[in-house]
Write an enzyme that holds these catalytic residues in place. Structure first.
Site, PDB file in Angstrom:
ATOM      1  N   LYS A  13       0.824  -1.244   0.203  1.00  0.00           N
ATOM      2  CA  LYS A  13      -0.049  -0.214   0.113  1.00  0.00           C
ATOM      3  C   LYS A  13       0.754   1.249   0.079  1.00  0.00           C
ATOM      4  O   LYS A  13       0.680   2.138  -0.692  1.00  0.00           O
ATOM      5  CB  LYS A  13      -1.066  -0.141   1.293  1.00  0.00           C
ATOM      6  CG  LYS A  13      -1.711  -1.139   1.439  1.00  0.00           C
ATOM      7  CD  LYS A  13      -2.799  -1.073   2.594  1.00  0.00           C
ATOM      8  CE  LYS A  13      -2.039  -1.160   3.958  1.00  0.00           C
ATOM      9  NZ  LYS A  13      -1.489  -2.221   4.250  1.00  0.00           N
ATOM     10  N   ARG A  88     -10.033   1.415   7.946  1.00  0.00           N
ATOM     11  CA  ARG A  88      -9.508   0.181   8.343  1.00  0.00           C
ATOM     12  C   ARG A  88     -10.846  -0.800   9.098  1.00  0.00           C
ATOM     13  O   ARG A  88     -10.641  -1.875   9.472  1.00  0.00           O
ATOM     14  CB  ARG A  88      -8.339   0.094   9.256  1.00  0.00           C
ATOM     15  CG  ARG A  88      -7.268  -0.348   8.693  1.00  0.00           C
ATOM     16  CD  ARG A  88      -6.085  -0.172   9.540  1.00  0.00           C
ATOM     17  NE  ARG A  88      -4.844  -0.983   9.562  1.00  0.00           N
ATOM     18  CZ  ARG A  88      -3.864  -0.466   8.848  1.00  0.00           C
ATOM     19  NH1 ARG A  88      -3.722   0.571   8.278  1.00  0.00           N
ATOM     20  NH2 ARG A  88      -2.694  -1.258   8.771  1.00  0.00           N
ATOM     21  N   ARG A 127      11.691  -6.920   5.582  1.00  0.00           N
ATOM     22  CA  ARG A 127      12.006  -5.501   5.866  1.00  0.00           C
ATOM     23  C   ARG A 127      12.391  -5.049   7.205  1.00  0.00           C
ATOM     24  O   ARG A 127      13.441  -4.338   7.493  1.00  0.00           O
ATOM     25  CB  ARG A 127      10.633  -4.752   5.511  1.00  0.00           C
ATOM     26  CG  ARG A 127      10.669  -3.188   5.772  1.00  0.00           C
ATOM     27  CD  ARG A 127       9.356  -2.415   5.606  1.00  0.00           C
ATOM     28  NE  ARG A 127       8.450  -2.913   6.491  1.00  0.00           N
ATOM     29  CZ  ARG A 127       7.059  -2.666   6.514  1.00  0.00           C
ATOM     30  NH1 ARG A 127       6.812  -1.728   5.536  1.00  0.00           N
ATOM     31  NH2 ARG A 127       6.145  -3.109   7.450  1.00  0.00           N
ATOM     32  N   ARG A 129      10.633  -3.622  10.086  1.00  0.00           N
ATOM     33  CA  ARG A 129      10.114  -2.432  10.538  1.00  0.00           C
ATOM     34  C   ARG A 129       9.857  -2.863  12.138  1.00  0.00           C
ATOM     35  O   ARG A 129       9.821  -3.942  12.456  1.00  0.00           O
ATOM     36  CB  ARG A 129       9.081  -1.902  10.048  1.00  0.00           C
ATOM     37  CG  ARG A 129       8.525  -0.534  10.415  1.00  0.00           C
ATOM     38  CD  ARG A 129       7.391  -0.128   9.472  1.00  0.00           C
ATOM     39  NE  ARG A 129       6.048  -0.400   9.805  1.00  0.00           N
ATOM     40  CZ  ARG A 129       5.078  -0.340   9.146  1.00  0.00           C
ATOM     41  NH1 ARG A 129       4.970   0.281   7.813  1.00  0.00           N
ATOM     42  NH2 ARG A 129       3.945  -0.986   9.513  1.00  0.00           N
ATOM     43  N   ARG A 140      -1.459  -8.404  13.184  1.00  0.00           N
ATOM     44  CA  ARG A 140      -1.672  -7.536  12.133  1.00  0.00           C
ATOM     45  C   ARG A 140      -2.516  -8.236  11.126  1.00  0.00           C
ATOM     46  O   ARG A 140      -3.585  -7.789  10.665  1.00  0.00           O
ATOM     47  CB  ARG A 140      -0.586  -6.633  11.399  1.00  0.00           C
ATOM     48  CG  ARG A 140       0.177  -5.752  12.408  1.00  0.00           C
ATOM     49  CD  ARG A 140       1.464  -5.493  11.960  1.00  0.00           C
ATOM     50  NE  ARG A 140       1.897  -4.933  10.903  1.00  0.00           N
ATOM     51  CZ  ARG A 140       2.937  -4.879  10.134  1.00  0.00           C
ATOM     52  NH1 ARG A 140       3.844  -5.309  10.796  1.00  0.00           N
ATOM     53  NH2 ARG A 140       3.004  -4.166   9.128  1.00  0.00           N
TER      54      ARG A 140
HETATM   55  P1  AP5 Z   1       4.765  -1.374   1.945  1.00  0.00           P
HETATM   56  O1  AP5 Z   1       4.597  -0.674   0.643  1.00  0.00           O
HETATM   57  O2  AP5 Z   1       5.425  -0.974   3.093  1.00  0.00           O
HETATM   58  O3  AP5 Z   1       3.387  -2.459   2.307  1.00  0.00           O
HETATM   59  P2  AP5 Z   1       2.278  -1.855   3.109  1.00  0.00           P
HETATM   60  O4  AP5 Z   1       0.976  -2.480   2.419  1.00  0.00           O
HETATM   61  O5  AP5 Z   1       2.241  -0.055   3.272  1.00  0.00           O
HETATM   62  O6  AP5 Z   1       2.648  -2.560   4.610  1.00  0.00           O
HETATM   63  P3  AP5 Z   1       2.490  -1.934   6.031  1.00  0.00           P
HETATM   64  O7  AP5 Z   1       3.637  -2.880   6.809  1.00  0.00           O
HETATM   65  O8  AP5 Z   1       2.674  -0.519   6.029  1.00  0.00           O
HETATM   66  O9  AP5 Z   1       1.053  -2.239   6.220  1.00  0.00           O
HETATM   67  P4  AP5 Z   1       0.292  -1.988   7.637  1.00  0.00           P
HETATM   68  O10 AP5 Z   1      -1.098  -1.810   6.899  1.00  0.00           O
HETATM   69  O11 AP5 Z   1       0.069  -3.073   8.248  1.00  0.00           O
HETATM   70  O12 AP5 Z   1       1.011  -0.796   8.490  1.00  0.00           O
HETATM   71  P5  AP5 Z   1       0.402   0.676   8.519  1.00  0.00           P
HETATM   72  O13 AP5 Z   1       1.725   1.425   8.536  1.00  0.00           O
HETATM   73  O14 AP5 Z   1      -0.691   1.055   7.788  1.00  0.00           O
HETATM   74  O15 AP5 Z   1       5.655  -2.900   1.500  1.00  0.00           O
HETATM   75  C1  AP5 Z   1       6.125  -3.875   2.697  1.00  0.00           C
HETATM   76  C2  AP5 Z   1       7.561  -4.457   2.180  1.00  0.00           C
HETATM   77  O16 AP5 Z   1       7.345  -5.107   1.027  1.00  0.00           O
HETATM   78  C3  AP5 Z   1       8.542  -3.133   1.795  1.00  0.00           C
HETATM   79  O17 AP5 Z   1       9.668  -3.872   2.093  1.00  0.00           O
HETATM   80  C4  AP5 Z   1       8.301  -3.339   0.261  1.00  0.00           C
HETATM   81  O18 AP5 Z   1       9.650  -2.558  -0.139  1.00  0.00           O
HETATM   82  C5  AP5 Z   1       8.071  -4.658  -0.199  1.00  0.00           C
HETATM   83  N1  AP5 Z   1       7.320  -4.573  -1.441  1.00  0.00           N
HETATM   84  C6  AP5 Z   1       6.192  -3.763  -1.807  1.00  0.00           C
HETATM   85  N2  AP5 Z   1       5.872  -4.217  -2.812  1.00  0.00           N
HETATM   86  C7  AP5 Z   1       6.479  -5.163  -3.310  1.00  0.00           C
HETATM   87  C8  AP5 Z   1       6.442  -6.085  -4.476  1.00  0.00           C
HETATM   88  N3  AP5 Z   1       5.610  -5.955  -5.429  1.00  0.00           N
HETATM   89  N4  AP5 Z   1       7.141  -7.316  -4.346  1.00  0.00           N
HETATM   90  C9  AP5 Z   1       8.032  -7.492  -3.370  1.00  0.00           C
HETATM   91  N5  AP5 Z   1       8.217  -6.667  -2.330  1.00  0.00           N
HETATM   92  C10 AP5 Z   1       7.335  -5.529  -2.314  1.00  0.00           C
HETATM   93  O19 AP5 Z   1       0.057   0.437  10.127  1.00  0.00           O
HETATM   94  C11 AP5 Z   1       0.550   0.082  11.052  1.00  0.00           C
HETATM   95  C12 AP5 Z   1      -0.136  -0.064  12.412  1.00  0.00           C
HETATM   96  O20 AP5 Z   1      -0.845   1.475  12.612  1.00  0.00           O
HETATM   97  C13 AP5 Z   1      -1.141  -0.691  12.550  1.00  0.00           C
HETATM   98  O21 AP5 Z   1      -0.795  -2.193  12.819  1.00  0.00           O
HETATM   99  C14 AP5 Z   1      -2.140  -0.227  13.356  1.00  0.00           C
HETATM  100  O22 AP5 Z   1      -1.733  -0.558  14.740  1.00  0.00           O
HETATM  101  C15 AP5 Z   1      -1.878   1.331  13.291  1.00  0.00           C
HETATM  102  N6  AP5 Z   1      -2.922   1.826  12.099  1.00  0.00           N
HETATM  103  C16 AP5 Z   1      -2.559   2.398  11.013  1.00  0.00           C
HETATM  104  N7  AP5 Z   1      -3.879   2.696  10.332  1.00  0.00           N
HETATM  105  C17 AP5 Z   1      -4.571   2.513  11.283  1.00  0.00           C
HETATM  106  C18 AP5 Z   1      -6.266   2.789  11.244  1.00  0.00           C
HETATM  107  N8  AP5 Z   1      -6.754   3.395  10.145  1.00  0.00           N
HETATM  108  N9  AP5 Z   1      -6.871   2.328  12.274  1.00  0.00           N
HETATM  109  C19 AP5 Z   1      -6.508   1.575  13.283  1.00  0.00           C
HETATM  110  N10 AP5 Z   1      -5.074   1.687  13.467  1.00  0.00           N
HETATM  111  C20 AP5 Z   1      -4.291   1.929  12.326  1.00  0.00           C
HETATM  112 MG    MG Z   2       2.263   1.044   4.734  1.00  0.00          MG
END
Ligand code: AP5
Ligand code: MG
Length: 189
Positions: A13, A88, A127, A129, A140
């Protein structure tokens, strides 16, 4: 254009939203990034959010909605925005609808970026993180399947959902997304 990108953790994403936002000249709003910034700043929101994020649980809707509504009120969102990782929960989606409808600018599309659990777990393991530890990734994924997947039906029922295969190279996925946007002829450009 007002777009939402939905997908499991590690679906790409963030990667794809950065590229799409530049391509569409829209602000990219990632609630995950906003919450991590709040944590780094040690703000009250950051301190509250940390306990959920570190366990892989969703941050409570009220906290996220407050944060997002403040951001959506900024002038750069007037022409549209790309929302990454928000909404979400169905409650967040309903609040977003109410907010956008109230301003006469409804959502144009919700795009599901589909990647199997096994593949996202492998991507996140590479990755590393802070919240990419395997036990936290399991949580998650659980939150995604239980709280976020119901959103797909929510948007499908409104005729707004498109599903894009998130497997393959970053470039291949980006081209699929662009094609989906081009074919969808959103009613509110
Ligand atoms: P990346 O692009 O980072 O993927 P992503 O879908 O953004 O993954 P996230 O880990 O950010 O998802 P998330 O939804 O768990 O975290 P968020 O920060 O939103 O890619 C991931 C990896 O894969 C990278 O290393 C990239 O290089 C690689 N990659 C990408 N595309 C690829 C491809 N085609 N092939 C191979 N490799 C590839 O949320 C974090 C936390 O915040 C949540 O757990 C929750 O606690 C909280 N939170 C955030 N938003 C909310 C909300 N709306 N409501 C409640 N809690 C929330
Ligand atoms: Mg993300």
């Amino acid at each position: 254009m007002r777009l939402v990108l939905i997908g499991p953790p590690g679906a790409g994403k963030g990667t794809q939203s950065s590229r799409l936002a530049a391509y569409l000249r829209l602000p990219h709003l990632s609630t995950g990034e906003m919450l991590r910034e709040a944590m780094a700043a040690e703000s009250a929101l950051g301190r509250q959010a940390r306990q959920y994020i570190e366990r892989g649980q969703l941050v409570p809707d009220e906290l996220v909605l407050d944060m997002v509504c403040q951001r959506l009120a900024q002038p750069d969102c007037r022409a549209g925005m790309l929302l990454d990782g928000f909404p979400r929960t169905v409650r967040q989606a309903e609040a977003l609808d109410a907010y956008l409808q109230g301003r006469g600018m409804p959502l144009d599309l919700a795009i599901e970026l589909a990647v199997p659990d096994q593949e996202v777990a492998e991507r996140l393991q590479k990755r590393g993180r802070h919240d990419d530890r395997p036990d936290v990734v399991d949580q998650r994924l659980h939150a995604y399947w239980t709280a976020t997947r119901p959103l797909l039906d929510y948007y499908r029922g409104r005729g707004l959902l498109r599903t894009v295969d998130g497997r393959g190279t970053i470039e291949e996925v980006f081209q699929r997304l662009v094609q989906t946007l081009t074919c969808s002829h959103p009613p509110h450009p």
